[in-house]
Design a protein around this motif. Structure first.
Motif, PDB file in Angstrom:
ATOM      1  N   ILE A  57       0.858  -1.179   0.000  1.00  0.00           N
ATOM      2  CA  ILE A  57       0.000   0.000   0.000  1.00  0.00           C
ATOM      3  C   ILE A  57       0.895   1.229   0.000  1.00  0.00           C
ATOM      4  O   ILE A  57       1.865   1.304   0.753  1.00  0.00           O
ATOM      5  CB  ILE A  57      -0.915   0.020   1.235  1.00  0.00           C
ATOM      6  N   ILE A  58       0.582   2.162  -0.851  1.00  0.00           N
ATOM      7  CA  ILE A  58       1.400   3.367  -0.951  1.00  0.00           C
ATOM      8  C   ILE A  58       1.345   4.128   0.365  1.00  0.00           C
ATOM      9  O   ILE A  58       0.275   4.387   0.912  1.00  0.00           O
ATOM     10  CB  ILE A  58       0.905   4.256  -2.099  1.00  0.00           C
ATOM     11  N   ASP A  59       2.509   4.476   0.905  1.00  0.00           N
ATOM     12  CA  ASP A  59       2.575   5.201   2.170  1.00  0.00           C
ATOM     13  C   ASP A  59       1.892   6.561   2.048  1.00  0.00           C
ATOM     14  O   ASP A  59       2.030   7.261   1.048  1.00  0.00           O
ATOM     15  CB  ASP A  59       4.036   5.415   2.585  1.00  0.00           C
ATOM     16  N   ASP A  60       1.168   6.926   3.107  1.00  0.00           N
ATOM     17  CA  ASP A  60       0.505   8.233   3.173  1.00  0.00           C
ATOM     18  C   ASP A  60      -0.443   8.458   2.005  1.00  0.00           C
ATOM     19  O   ASP A  60      -0.601   9.573   1.524  1.00  0.00           O
ATOM     20  CB  ASP A  60       1.540   9.373   3.211  1.00  0.00           C
ATOM     21  N   MET A  61      -1.067   7.379   1.529  1.00  0.00           N
ATOM     22  CA  MET A  61      -1.967   7.533   0.395  1.00  0.00           C
ATOM     23  C   MET A  61      -3.126   8.460   0.748  1.00  0.00           C
ATOM     24  O   MET A  61      -3.601   9.230  -0.073  1.00  0.00           O
ATOM     25  CB  MET A  61      -2.499   6.170  -0.046  1.00  0.00           C
ATOM     26  N   GLY A  62      -3.560   8.403   2.019  1.00  0.00           N
ATOM     27  CA  GLY A  62      -4.671   9.243   2.426  1.00  0.00           C
ATOM     28  C   GLY A  62      -4.354  10.720   2.394  1.00  0.00           C
ATOM     29  O   GLY A  62      -5.256  11.554   2.327  1.00  0.00           O
ATOM     30  N   ALA A  63      -3.056  11.059   2.435  1.00  0.00           N
ATOM     31  CA  ALA A  63      -2.679  12.473   2.427  1.00  0.00           C
ATOM     32  C   ALA A  63      -3.063  13.147   1.121  1.00  0.00           C
ATOM     33  O   ALA A  63      -3.231  14.359   1.070  1.00  0.00           O
ATOM     34  CB  ALA A  63      -1.174  12.609   2.664  1.00  0.00           C
ATOM     35  N   ASN A  64      -3.201  12.361   0.057  1.00  0.00           N
ATOM     36  CA  ASN A  64      -3.539  12.925  -1.242  1.00  0.00           C
ATOM     37  C   ASN A  64      -5.030  12.822  -1.554  1.00  0.00           C
ATOM     38  O   ASN A  64      -5.456  13.220  -2.627  1.00  0.00           O
ATOM     39  CB  ASN A  64      -2.751  12.206  -2.347  1.00  0.00           C
ATOM     40  N   VAL A  65      -5.808  12.282  -0.604  1.00  0.00           N
ATOM     41  CA  VAL A  65      -7.243  12.108  -0.816  1.00  0.00           C
ATOM     42  C   VAL A  65      -7.994  13.172  -0.023  1.00  0.00           C
ATOM     43  O   VAL A  65      -7.747  13.342   1.171  1.00  0.00           O
ATOM     44  CB  VAL A  65      -7.695  10.698  -0.372  1.00  0.00           C
ATOM     45  N   PRO A  66      -8.904  13.915  -0.642  1.00  0.00           N
ATOM     46  CA  PRO A  66      -9.657  14.951   0.081  1.00  0.00           C
ATOM     47  C   PRO A  66     -10.432  14.365   1.256  1.00  0.00           C
ATOM     48  O   PRO A  66     -10.854  13.204   1.230  1.00  0.00           O
ATOM     49  CB  PRO A  66     -10.606  15.503  -0.992  1.00  0.00           C
ATOM     50  N   ASP A  67     -10.641  15.186   2.298  1.00  0.00           N
ATOM     51  CA  ASP A  67     -11.336  14.723   3.505  1.00  0.00           C
ATOM     52  C   ASP A  67     -12.741  14.217   3.194  1.00  0.00           C
ATOM     53  O   ASP A  67     -13.178  13.198   3.735  1.00  0.00           O
ATOM     54  CB  ASP A  67     -11.406  15.864   4.532  1.00  0.00           C
ATOM     55  N   TRP A  68     -13.459  14.948   2.321  1.00  0.00           N
ATOM     56  CA  TRP A  68     -14.836  14.555   2.029  1.00  0.00           C
ATOM     57  C   TRP A  68     -14.898  13.183   1.361  1.00  0.00           C
ATOM     58  O   TRP A  68     -15.818  12.402   1.604  1.00  0.00           O
ATOM     59  CB  TRP A  68     -15.519  15.597   1.139  1.00  0.00           C
ATOM     60  N   LEU A  69     -13.860  12.869   0.550  1.00  0.00           N
ATOM     61  CA  LEU A  69     -13.844  11.581  -0.121  1.00  0.00           C
ATOM     62  C   LEU A  69     -13.485  10.461   0.858  1.00  0.00           C
ATOM     63  O   LEU A  69     -14.028   9.350   0.783  1.00  0.00           O
ATOM     64  CB  LEU A  69     -12.848  11.610  -1.285  1.00  0.00           C
ATOM     65  N   GLN A  70     -12.585  10.767   1.807  1.00  0.00           N
ATOM     66  CA  GLN A  70     -12.250   9.781   2.830  1.00  0.00           C
ATOM     67  C   GLN A  70     -13.467   9.474   3.701  1.00  0.00           C
ATOM     68  O   GLN A  70     -13.718   8.314   4.061  1.00  0.00           O
ATOM     69  CB  GLN A  70     -11.098  10.296   3.694  1.00  0.00           C
ATOM     70  N   GLU A  71     -14.240  10.514   4.057  1.00  0.00           N
ATOM     71  CA  GLU A  71     -15.446  10.310   4.859  1.00  0.00           C
ATOM     72  C   GLU A  71     -16.477   9.477   4.099  1.00  0.00           C
ATOM     73  O   GLU A  71     -17.124   8.591   4.666  1.00  0.00           O
ATOM     74  CB  GLU A  71     -16.045  11.666   5.238  1.00  0.00           C
ATOM     75  N   MET A  72     -16.616   9.754   2.804  1.00  0.00           N
ATOM     76  CA  MET A  72     -17.561   8.996   1.988  1.00  0.00           C
ATOM     77  C   MET A  72     -17.151   7.524   1.916  1.00  0.00           C
ATOM     78  O   MET A  72     -17.996   6.622   2.025  1.00  0.00           O
ATOM     79  CB  MET A  72     -17.626   9.592   0.576  1.00  0.00           C
ATOM     80  N   ALA A  73     -15.845   7.286   1.764  1.00  0.00           N
ATOM     81  CA  ALA A  73     -15.353   5.909   1.696  1.00  0.00           C
ATOM     82  C   ALA A  73     -15.560   5.187   3.021  1.00  0.00           C
ATOM     83  O   ALA A  73     -15.921   4.007   3.054  1.00  0.00           O
ATOM     84  CB  ALA A  73     -13.873   5.911   1.313  1.00  0.00           C
ATOM     85  N   ALA A  74     -15.352   5.918   4.134  1.00  0.00           N
ATOM     86  CA  ALA A  74     -15.541   5.313   5.461  1.00  0.00           C
ATOM     87  C   ALA A  74     -17.002   4.952   5.695  1.00  0.00           C
ATOM     88  O   ALA A  74     -17.319   3.872   6.217  1.00  0.00           O
ATOM     89  CB  ALA A  74     -15.048   6.272   6.538  1.00  0.00           C
ATOM     90  N   LYS A  75     -17.925   5.839   5.297  1.00  0.00           N
ATOM     91  CA  LYS A  75     -19.353   5.555   5.452  1.00  0.00           C
ATOM     92  C   LYS A  75     -19.770   4.362   4.600  1.00  0.00           C
ATOM     93  O   LYS A  75     -20.543   3.507   5.033  1.00  0.00           O
ATOM     94  CB  LYS A  75     -20.168   6.789   5.058  1.00  0.00           C
ATOM     95  N   SER A  76     -19.240   4.315   3.385  1.00  0.00           N
ATOM     96  CA  SER A  76     -19.573   3.200   2.497  1.00  0.00           C
ATOM     97  C   SER A  76     -19.066   1.879   3.068  1.00  0.00           C
ATOM     98  O   SER A  76     -19.744   0.852   2.997  1.00  0.00           O
ATOM     99  CB  SER A  76     -18.961   3.454   1.117  1.00  0.00           C
ATOM    100  N   LYS A  77     -17.879   1.922   3.675  1.00  0.00           N
ATOM    101  CA  LYS A  77     -17.308   0.709   4.267  1.00  0.00           C
ATOM    102  C   LYS A  77     -18.141   0.239   5.450  1.00  0.00           C
ATOM    103  O   LYS A  77     -18.383  -0.958   5.628  1.00  0.00           O
ATOM    104  CB  LYS A  77     -15.867   0.993   4.699  1.00  0.00           C
ATOM    105  N   LYS A  78     -18.608   1.197   6.278  1.00  0.00           N
ATOM    106  CA  LYS A  78     -19.433   0.842   7.434  1.00  0.00           C
ATOM    107  C   LYS A  78     -20.764   0.239   6.998  1.00  0.00           C
ATOM    108  O   LYS A  78     -21.242  -0.736   7.574  1.00  0.00           O
ATOM    109  CB  LYS A  78     -19.681   2.082   8.293  1.00  0.00           C
ATOM    110  N   SER A  79     -21.371   0.836   5.977  1.00  0.00           N
ATOM    111  CA  SER A  79     -22.670   0.338   5.509  1.00  0.00           C
ATOM    112  C   SER A  79     -22.559  -1.063   4.913  1.00  0.00           C
ATOM    113  O   SER A  79     -23.460  -1.885   5.035  1.00  0.00           O
ATOM    114  CB  SER A  79     -23.257   1.301   4.474  1.00  0.00           C
ATOM    115  N   ASN A  80     -21.417  -1.342   4.286  1.00  0.00           N
ATOM    116  CA  ASN A  80     -21.217  -2.675   3.707  1.00  0.00           C
ATOM    117  C   ASN A  80     -20.980  -3.726   4.777  1.00  0.00           C
ATOM    118  O   ASN A  80     -21.297  -4.905   4.591  1.00  0.00           O
ATOM    119  CB  ASN A  80     -20.031  -2.656   2.739  1.00  0.00           C
ATOM    120  N   ASN A  81     -20.401  -3.291   5.904  1.00  0.00           N
ATOM    121  CA  ASN A  81     -20.163  -4.228   7.007  1.00  0.00           C
ATOM    122  C   ASN A  81     -21.432  -4.444   7.827  1.00  0.00           C
ATOM    123  O   ASN A  81     -21.582  -5.427   8.502  1.00  0.00           O
ATOM    124  CB  ASN A  81     -19.040  -3.712   7.912  1.00  0.00           C
TER     125      ASN A  81
END
Length: 217
Positions: free
Chosen positions: A193-217
């Protein structure tokens, strides 16, 4: 007399206006050029940071998977015999002198970056002629003791392209990336996994990905 005065006055106004316009244009260009240079430098710096271009100065194989297109190549190399003793640069860049090495890396890197950015890469990635020349040189360099006993030890890539001999991997076809080299060749193989990959991802997109992951679980 009044007509002459009026005429001179008009000329004076026109000349003054032209000078003012020229002065404003000069000021505008003085501001415009540094601004454009600053924008270009800033954009180049951001692209350099975003693409992790500094990582390509190293010999770390993880740098090659900064681009996800190279994941099958990384996975097949990692599970091959070469994965225990070599890194990507051992095979894919020249080693006769440092200037040729980094010139080749820069030239090849720009070519790859252009193709991947504009989605010009083929489904099955193949080496172009300069890359084949370098890899053939390194095959002979690393395995000099072995290939010196056979005729192929003197065969270069240009000779093989001209029909005067074969490239090493024309016989050793599964070394080191196996026979299947398409983008889907190793879909489930884990790669770093690329180090600090999240540093290049906007906060809103990280939040959207986290919500999607929670809903799938």
């Amino acid at each position: 007399m009044q007509r002459k005065d009026t005429k001179y006055l008009i000329y004076y106004i026109m000349a003054t206006t032209d000078k003012d316009t020229q002065t404003k244009n000069k000021r505008w260009f003085r501001f415009l050029i540094p601004s454009l240079v600053g924008i270009l430098i800033g954009l180049a710096g951001y692209i350099f940071y975003l693409s992790k271009a500094h990582s390509y100065l190293s010999d770390d194989p993880k740098a090659c998977v900064n681009c996800h297109i190279m994941e099958p190549e990384y996975a097949t190399w990692l599970h091959s015999s070469h994965g225990r003793n070599t890194v990507c640069n051992d095979c894919h860049v020249p080693h006769d002198n440092v200037f040729r090495k980094y010139y080749f890396k820069a030239n090849d890197g720009l070519r790859h970056a252009t193709m991947f950015t504009f989605r010009m890469e083929p489904q099955v990635i193949k080496m172009h002629s300069p890359g084949q020349k370098v890899v053939q040189e390194n095959c002979i360099r690393c395995h000099s003791t072995l290939v010196s006993e056979v005729q192929i030890g003197k065969v270069t890539a240009p000779m093989a392209h001209a029909g005067n001999g074969k490239l090493c991997w024309e016989c050793h076809r599964e070394v080191p990336h196996s026979r299947v080299r398409g983008l889907n060749a190793a879909p489930n193989s884990p790669v770093p996994i690329i180090d600090d990959m999240g540093a290049n991802v906007p906060d809103w997109l990280q939040e959207m990905a986290a919500k999607s992951k929670k809903s799938n679980n």
